[in-house]
Design a protein around this motif. Structure first.
Motif, PDB file in Angstrom:
ATOM      1  N   MET A  42     -11.715  17.905   5.958  1.00 58.06           N
ATOM      2  CA  MET A  42     -11.596  19.029   6.741  1.00 58.06           C
ATOM      3  C   MET A  42     -11.510  18.635   8.213  1.00 58.06           C
ATOM      4  SD  MET A  42     -14.330  21.481   4.793  1.00 58.06           S
ATOM      5  CE  MET A  42     -13.943  22.858   5.485  1.00 58.06           C
ATOM      6  N   THR A  43     -12.432  17.643   8.507  1.00 51.99           N
ATOM      7  CA  THR A  43     -12.227  17.309   9.900  1.00 51.99           C
ATOM      8  C   THR A  43     -12.938  15.789   9.812  1.00 51.99           C
ATOM      9  OG1 THR A  43     -12.730  17.716  12.064  1.00 51.99           O
ATOM     10  CG2 THR A  43     -14.350  17.999  10.647  1.00 51.99           C
ATOM     11  N   CYS A  44     -12.496  15.019  10.738  1.00 51.70           N
ATOM     12  CA  CYS A  44     -12.890  13.749  11.184  1.00 51.70           C
ATOM     13  C   CYS A  44     -12.915  13.404  12.447  1.00 51.70           C
ATOM     14  CB  CYS A  44     -12.265  12.497  10.336  1.00 51.70           C
ATOM     15  SG  CYS A  44     -12.849  10.890  10.326  1.00 51.70           S
ATOM     16  N   VAL A  45     -14.272  12.690  13.008  1.00 54.54           N
ATOM     17  CA  VAL A  45     -14.132  12.070  14.280  1.00 54.54           C
ATOM     18  C   VAL A  45     -14.741  10.863  14.271  1.00 54.54           C
ATOM     19  CG1 VAL A  45     -14.312  14.337  15.768  1.00 54.54           C
ATOM     20  CG2 VAL A  45     -16.482  13.062  14.932  1.00 54.54           C
ATOM     21  N   GLY A  46     -14.420   9.618  15.145  1.00 56.86           N
ATOM     22  CA  GLY A  46     -14.999   8.496  15.213  1.00 56.86           C
ATOM     23  C   GLY A  46     -13.847   7.505  15.653  1.00 56.86           C
ATOM     24  N   SER A  47     -14.286   6.067  15.256  1.00 56.35           N
ATOM     25  CA  SER A  47     -13.339   4.991  15.812  1.00 56.35           C
ATOM     26  C   SER A  47     -13.339   4.086  14.945  1.00 56.35           C
ATOM     27  CB  SER A  47     -14.119   4.684  17.127  1.00 56.35           C
ATOM     28  OG  SER A  47     -15.246   4.099  17.015  1.00 56.35           O
ATOM     29  N   VAL A  48     -12.179   3.275  14.863  1.00 59.24           N
ATOM     30  CA  VAL A  48     -11.915   2.109  13.984  1.00 59.24           C
ATOM     31  C   VAL A  48     -11.364   1.074  14.976  1.00 59.24           C
ATOM     32  CG1 VAL A  48     -11.122   3.291  12.130  1.00 59.24           C
ATOM     33  CG2 VAL A  48      -9.333   2.870  13.813  1.00 59.24           C
ATOM     34  N   THR A  49     -11.728  -0.203  14.110  1.00 58.42           N
ATOM     35  CA  THR A  49     -11.113  -1.340  14.927  1.00 58.42           C
ATOM     36  C   THR A  49     -10.003  -2.020  14.301  1.00 58.42           C
ATOM     37  OG1 THR A  49     -12.683  -2.748  13.297  1.00 58.42           O
ATOM     38  CG2 THR A  49     -13.472  -2.252  15.656  1.00 58.42           C
ATOM     39  N   LYS A  50      -9.553  -1.383  12.957  1.00 54.83           N
ATOM     40  CA  LYS A  50      -8.460  -1.873  12.150  1.00 54.83           C
ATOM     41  C   LYS A  50      -7.856  -0.762  11.389  1.00 54.83           C
ATOM     42  CE  LYS A  50     -10.585  -5.628   9.999  1.00 54.83           C
ATOM     43  NZ  LYS A  50     -10.418  -6.758   8.962  1.00 54.83           N
ATOM     44  N   ALA A  51      -6.714  -0.818  11.106  1.00 56.06           N
ATOM     45  CA  ALA A  51      -5.806   0.526  10.646  1.00 56.06           C
ATOM     46  C   ALA A  51      -4.475  -0.210   9.824  1.00 56.06           C
ATOM     47  CB  ALA A  51      -5.453   1.456  11.098  1.00 56.06           C
ATOM     48  N   THR A  52      -4.357  -0.003   8.614  1.00 55.86           N
ATOM     49  CA  THR A  52      -2.951  -0.311   8.253  1.00 55.86           C
ATOM     50  C   THR A  52      -2.263   0.870   7.602  1.00 55.86           C
ATOM     51  OG1 THR A  52      -3.640  -2.461   7.234  1.00 55.86           O
ATOM     52  CG2 THR A  52      -1.597  -1.238   6.146  1.00 55.86           C
ATOM     53  N   LEU A  53      -1.189   1.353   8.303  1.00 60.21           N
ATOM     54  CA  LEU A  53      -0.565   2.529   8.227  1.00 60.21           C
ATOM     55  C   LEU A  53       0.989   2.399   7.859  1.00 60.21           C
ATOM     56  CD1 LEU A  53      -1.601   4.180  11.654  1.00 60.21           C
ATOM     57  CD2 LEU A  53      -2.701   4.135   9.525  1.00 60.21           C
ATOM     58  N   ARG A  54       1.254   3.131   7.023  1.00 59.11           N
ATOM     59  CA  ARG A  54       2.921   3.289   6.528  1.00 59.11           C
ATOM     60  C   ARG A  54       3.475   4.385   7.604  1.00 59.11           C
ATOM     61  NH1 ARG A  54       3.639   5.148   1.000  1.00 59.11           N
ATOM     62  NH2 ARG A  54       4.066   7.205   2.142  1.00 59.11           N
ATOM     63  N   LEU A  55       4.859   3.785   8.176  1.00 50.25           N
ATOM     64  CA  LEU A  55       5.253   4.960   9.112  1.00 50.25           C
ATOM     65  C   LEU A  55       6.064   5.921   8.480  1.00 50.25           C
ATOM     66  CD1 LEU A  55       6.045   2.342  11.910  1.00 50.25           C
ATOM     67  CD2 LEU A  55       4.253   3.768  11.599  1.00 50.25           C
ATOM     68  N   ALA A  56       6.611   6.834   9.432  1.00 48.61           N
ATOM     69  CA  ALA A  56       7.428   8.023   8.829  1.00 48.61           C
ATOM     70  C   ALA A  56       8.583   7.909   8.204  1.00 48.61           C
ATOM     71  CB  ALA A  56       7.471   9.202   9.905  1.00 48.61           C
ATOM     72  N   ASN A  57       9.339   6.737   8.473  1.00 45.40           N
ATOM     73  CA  ASN A  57      10.616   6.565   8.184  1.00 45.40           C
ATOM     74  C   ASN A  57      10.712   5.683   6.744  1.00 45.40           C
ATOM     75  OD1 ASN A  57       9.604   3.994   9.351  1.00 45.40           O
ATOM     76  ND2 ASN A  57      11.544   3.492  10.409  1.00 45.40           N
ATOM     77  N   ALA A  58       9.422   5.346   6.356  1.00 41.44           N
ATOM     78  CA  ALA A  58       9.531   4.760   5.056  1.00 41.44           C
ATOM     79  C   ALA A  58      10.254   5.863   4.034  1.00 41.44           C
ATOM     80  CB  ALA A  58       8.096   4.197   4.500  1.00 41.44           C
ATOM     81  N   SER A  59      10.740   4.929   2.756  1.00 44.30           N
ATOM     82  CA  SER A  59      11.087   6.028   1.766  1.00 44.30           C
ATOM     83  C   SER A  59      10.728   4.911   0.489  1.00 44.30           C
ATOM     84  CB  SER A  59      12.743   6.037   1.749  1.00 44.30           C
ATOM     85  OG  SER A  59      13.334   4.634   1.381  1.00 44.30           O
ATOM     86  N   ALA A  60      10.939   5.808  -0.822  1.00 44.53           N
ATOM     87  CA  ALA A  60      10.574   5.068  -2.072  1.00 44.53           C
ATOM     88  C   ALA A  60      11.103   3.999  -2.168  1.00 44.53           C
ATOM     89  CB  ALA A  60      11.140   6.119  -3.065  1.00 44.53           C
ATOM     90  N   THR A  61      12.358   3.891  -1.710  1.00 47.28           N
ATOM     91  CA  THR A  61      13.072   2.273  -1.718  1.00 47.28           C
ATOM     92  C   THR A  61      12.935   1.182  -0.642  1.00 47.28           C
ATOM     93  OG1 THR A  61      15.141   3.168  -0.556  1.00 47.28           O
ATOM     94  CG2 THR A  61      15.007   3.378  -3.160  1.00 47.28           C
ATOM     95  N   ASN A  62      12.215   1.841   0.549  1.00 47.04           N
ATOM     96  CA  ASN A  62      11.965   1.101   1.635  1.00 47.04           C
ATOM     97  C   ASN A  62      10.777   1.385   2.137  1.00 47.04           C
ATOM     98  OD1 ASN A  62      11.979  -0.427   3.700  1.00 47.04           O
ATOM     99  ND2 ASN A  62      13.091   0.527   5.112  1.00 47.04           N
ATOM    100  N   THR A  63       9.567   0.830   1.433  1.00 47.51           N
ATOM    101  CA  THR A  63       8.113   1.164   1.557  1.00 47.51           C
ATOM    102  C   THR A  63       7.620   0.304   2.450  1.00 47.51           C
ATOM    103  OG1 THR A  63       7.342   0.125  -0.421  1.00 47.51           O
ATOM    104  CG2 THR A  63       7.911   2.673  -0.348  1.00 47.51           C
TER     105      THR A  63
END
Length: 148
Positions: A42-63
């Motif tokens: 529903m909501t979240c606030v806070g902070s992080v020191t690390k994150a691993t993210l997949r970007l929007a241009n990824a596809s099923a064949t190029n993850t």
């Protein structure tokens, strides 16, 4: 469109994660311990020191369009569903206020705090099934079967 049709009653949970905890794994453990069947952020606030993210241009064949962030980031937004194969997106801002976001793969390590409010659609069931069109496991919403 895949929908269970009618609305649902809502159950709300609030949890705080402390420095060093990994948010995605902690959320999945929370959901599993409580046996939630249609949970979402529903909501979240806070902070992080690390994150691993997949970007929007990824596809099923190029993850492999993945970024690994380290530093101090404010959580600007965290949204998504938390069923077994969670589907979360996050927006983070750095010390200059620049934002970056993407699909959460993990390594969301808490810096100071992460205060998360979780909702559960009490009358629904969230599952994921492979979608031939997208090549990804996509959300399927079903009415929750009740035993009387």
């Amino acid at each position: 469109m895949n929908s269970a049709g009618a609305g649902s009653n809502l159950q709300v949970y609030a949890v705080r994660f402390c420095p060093g905890q990994e948010i995605l794994g902690s959320l999945q453990a929370f959901v599993e311990e409580r046996r939630l069947q249609a949970p979402f952020i529903m909501t979240c606030v806070g902070s992080v020191t690390k994150a691993t993210l997949r970007l929007a241009n990824a596809s099923a064949t190029n993850t492999n369009e993945v970024i690994h962030l380290t530093g101090h980031y404010e959580i600007v937004s965290l949204v998504g569903t938390l069923n077994r194969d969670a589907h979360l997106h996050i927006s983070l801002s750095d010390a200059e206020g620049k934002t970056i976001g993407g699909h959460v793969l993990g390594d969301l390590e808490v810096f100071t705090t992460a205060e998360v409010v979780i909702g559960e659609a009490a009358d629904l069931l969230f599952i994921r099934e492979m979608d031939d069109q997208t090549g990804f496991p996509e959300l399927v919403v079903r009415p929750r079967l009740t035993t009387k």
